[in-house]
Write a protein that holds these residues in place. Structure first.
Motif, PDB file in Angstrom:
ATOM      1  N   PHE A 114      11.394  -0.400  22.418  1.00 47.74           N
ATOM      2  CA  PHE A 114      10.962  -1.731  21.979  1.00 47.74           C
ATOM      3  C   PHE A 114       9.665  -1.669  21.171  1.00 47.74           C
ATOM      4  N   GLN A 115       8.841  -0.640  21.436  1.00 46.85           N
ATOM      5  CA  GLN A 115       7.623  -0.467  20.645  1.00 46.85           C
ATOM      6  C   GLN A 115       8.000  -0.169  19.190  1.00 46.85           C
ATOM      7  N   GLN A 116       9.000   0.715  19.014  1.00 48.19           N
ATOM      8  CA  GLN A 116       9.484   1.048  17.672  1.00 48.19           C
ATOM      9  C   GLN A 116       9.960  -0.216  16.969  1.00 48.19           C
ATOM     10  N   ILE A 117      10.783  -1.015  17.685  1.00 46.92           N
ATOM     11  CA  ILE A 117      11.324  -2.234  17.081  1.00 46.92           C
ATOM     12  C   ILE A 117      10.186  -3.182  16.719  1.00 46.92           C
ATOM     13  N   SER A 118       9.195  -3.297  17.612  1.00 48.34           N
ATOM     14  CA  SER A 118       8.117  -4.240  17.319  1.00 48.34           C
ATOM     15  C   SER A 118       7.302  -3.763  16.113  1.00 48.34           C
ATOM     16  N   TYR A 119       7.204  -2.417  15.907  1.00 48.58           N
ATOM     17  CA  TYR A 119       6.526  -1.894  14.716  1.00 48.58           C
ATOM     18  C   TYR A 119       7.261  -2.340  13.457  1.00 48.58           C
ATOM     19  N   ILE A 120       8.607  -2.191  13.520  1.00 49.12           N
ATOM     20  CA  ILE A 120       9.415  -2.551  12.347  1.00 49.12           C
ATOM     21  C   ILE A 120       9.195  -4.028  12.020  1.00 49.12           C
ATOM     22  N   PHE A 121       9.297  -4.902  13.062  1.00 44.31           N
ATOM     23  CA  PHE A 121       9.114  -6.335  12.839  1.00 44.31           C
ATOM     24  C   PHE A 121       7.728  -6.632  12.286  1.00 44.31           C
ATOM     25  N   ARG A 122       6.739  -5.984  12.881  1.00 44.86           N
ATOM     26  CA  ARG A 122       5.372  -6.269  12.457  1.00 44.86           C
ATOM     27  C   ARG A 122       5.141  -5.842  11.027  1.00 44.86           C
ATOM     28  N   SER A 123       5.728  -4.680  10.650  1.00 47.51           N
ATOM     29  CA  SER A 123       5.481  -4.233   9.283  1.00 47.51           C
ATOM     30  C   SER A 123       6.216  -5.129   8.297  1.00 47.51           C
ATOM     31  N   VAL A 124       7.365  -5.684   8.718  1.00 45.12           N
ATOM     32  CA  VAL A 124       8.066  -6.613   7.833  1.00 45.12           C
ATOM     33  C   VAL A 124       7.246  -7.900   7.673  1.00 45.12           C
ATOM     34  N   TRP A 125       6.731  -8.393   8.784  1.00 44.94           N
ATOM     35  CA  TRP A 125       5.996  -9.649   8.732  1.00 44.94           C
ATOM     36  C   TRP A 125       4.627  -9.517   8.042  1.00 44.94           C
ATOM     37  N   ASN A 126       3.942  -8.427   8.379  1.00 43.86           N
ATOM     38  CA  ASN A 126       2.553  -8.340   7.931  1.00 43.86           C
ATOM     39  C   ASN A 126       2.330  -7.294   6.850  1.00 43.86           C
ATOM     40  N   GLU A 127       3.424  -6.733   6.332  1.00 49.29           N
ATOM     41  CA  GLU A 127       3.356  -5.650   5.349  1.00 49.29           C
ATOM     42  C   GLU A 127       2.415  -4.559   5.837  1.00 49.29           C
ATOM     43  N   GLY A 128       2.630  -4.154   7.052  1.00 48.82           N
ATOM     44  CA  GLY A 128       1.908  -2.990   7.579  1.00 48.82           C
ATOM     45  C   GLY A 128       0.540  -3.295   8.159  1.00 48.82           C
ATOM     46  N   ALA A 129       0.130  -4.562   8.124  1.00 47.24           N
ATOM     47  CA  ALA A 129      -1.177  -4.886   8.705  1.00 47.24           C
ATOM     48  C   ALA A 129      -0.984  -5.739   9.946  1.00 47.24           C
ATOM     49  N   PRO A 130      -0.851  -5.078  11.096  1.00 49.31           N
ATOM     50  CA  PRO A 130      -0.564  -5.863  12.300  1.00 49.31           C
ATOM     51  C   PRO A 130      -1.708  -6.803  12.682  1.00 49.31           C
ATOM     52  N   ILE A 131      -1.366  -8.055  12.903  1.00 49.39           N
ATOM     53  CA  ILE A 131      -2.410  -8.968  13.371  1.00 49.39           C
ATOM     54  C   ILE A 131      -2.190  -9.312  14.837  1.00 49.39           C
ATOM     55  N   VAL A 132      -0.941  -9.119  15.289  1.00 52.09           N
ATOM     56  CA  VAL A 132      -0.676  -9.392  16.697  1.00 52.09           C
ATOM     57  C   VAL A 132      -0.679  -8.050  17.433  1.00 52.09           C
ATOM     58  N   SER A 133      -1.397  -7.956  18.498  1.00 54.85           N
ATOM     59  CA  SER A 133      -1.400  -6.700  19.238  1.00 54.85           C
ATOM     60  C   SER A 133      -0.809  -6.940  20.622  1.00 54.85           C
ATOM     61  N   PHE A 134       0.319  -6.270  20.903  1.00 58.02           N
ATOM     62  CA  PHE A 134       0.976  -6.448  22.200  1.00 58.02           C
ATOM     63  C   PHE A 134       0.381  -5.501  23.217  1.00 58.02           C
TER      64      PHE A 134
END
Ligand SMILES: [Zn+2]
Length: 310
Positions: A290-310
């Protein structure tokens, strides 16, 4: 004393097995009395014929085996569920003692996980028998999960000192609770509009909130998919066979067989099995996934700049 015990994993395992069977014996009381809204303490253990059960016939596992599942007073059969719950609880306790044995916060992890396991065991057997999940386990368990997280940030790997640590771990548990119950709620809403009947009970939604509060959002997601998968693997063959039988035979009574198409099956036990698998071993694998999946989602949403930290 504790050090000697902890230094010998096998001895700890055996002690925890015995302790687990005693706890299992109390869980049997909960499983029997809570759905009937009876007190857990009074009256003392009683046979269905009204006779009090003396202590020697009330020993976990041993008494059932000695009496071969028949009451000493009147010969009524004692459900095999009593034996099953005691052995299962003992085995989970013993396994957990091995599983967490190398942990820095051994007692803390053991205590919290065993408490959670006890909730899960009660829920399984009550749901199987009565098709309900009492609020005190689902809702009460969820509240306990958040409170335990607030009190012991170490359980969530939070290292911040003071109030910040308590708030951070508590909010992680709360996040798990909301993700778990929220997703299952919407799956239920969609299922209901497709099937035109209740697809997922409120009890399951609250139970998944409880799972999220103890295992986090990744654990909750694992349980939704894992529970559905386990249910399918187990029920599909049974349902197929009963469907084929019912189309083959002209006997209409076949349709009333216990398991078949369109028959309500409690989802709770499958959720619980997935939660136990997650809690006692599959957590690393599932968390990575699920960490991998959340990385993919985050990079799609934020273009590689995560603003949400789980
Ligand atoms: Zn009796």
């Amino acid at each position: 004393m504790l050090e000697t015990l902890l230094a010998n994993p096998w001895l700890t395992g055996i002690c925890l097995f015995v302790f687990g069977t005693i706890v299992g014996s109390f869980l049997n009381v909960c499983i029997h009395r809570i759905p009937l809204q009876q007190s857990l303490i009074l009256p003392a253990s009683r046979c269905e014929c009204g006779e009090n059960i003396p202590w020697r016939f009330n020993l976990p596992v041993l008494s059932w085996l000695m009496l071969r599942g028949r009451a000493a007073c009147c010969g009524r059969s004692i459900s095999v569920r009593y034996l099953l719950v005691e052995i299962l609880t003992g085995m989970i306790f013993a396994y957990a003692s091995f599983h967490f044995s190398n942990h820095e916060f051994y007692l803390l992890f053991l205590g919290s996980n065993l408490f959670f396991a006890c909730i899960l065991i009660c829920v399984t057997f009550i749901d199987l028998e009565h098709m309900i999940i009492p609020n005190r386990f689902s809702f009460g368990g969820a509240v306990c999960g958040v409170l335990i997280a607030c009190a012991f940030p170490e359980l969530w790997g939070v290292t911040d000192d003071g109030l910040i640590g308590n708030v951070r771990s508590g909010s992680q548990a709360l996040f798990g609770l909301l993700v778990g119950s929220g997703i299952l709620y919407w799956i239920g809403v969609m299922g209901e509009s497709l099937l035109r009947k209740e697809a997922i009970g409120q009890g399951d939604v609250k139970l998944l909130g409880c799972v999220g509060a103890f295992c986090g959002w990744k654990g909750a997601l694992f349980c939704i998919f894992g529970g559905a998968l386990l249910g399918t693997i187990l029920l599909l063959p049974i349902a197929l066979v009963s469907f084929l039988k019912s189309t083959d035979s002209s006997d209409k009574e076949q349709h009333t067989s216990k398991l078949g198409w369109g028959v309500e099956v409690p989802f709770g036990p499958f959720l619980v099995s997935a939660a136990l698998l997650y809690q006692l071993g599959l957590d690393t694998f599932a968390d990575d996934f699920f960490q991998q999946i959340s990385y993919i989602f985050r990079s799609v949403w934020n273009e590689g700049a995560p603003i949400v930290s789980f």
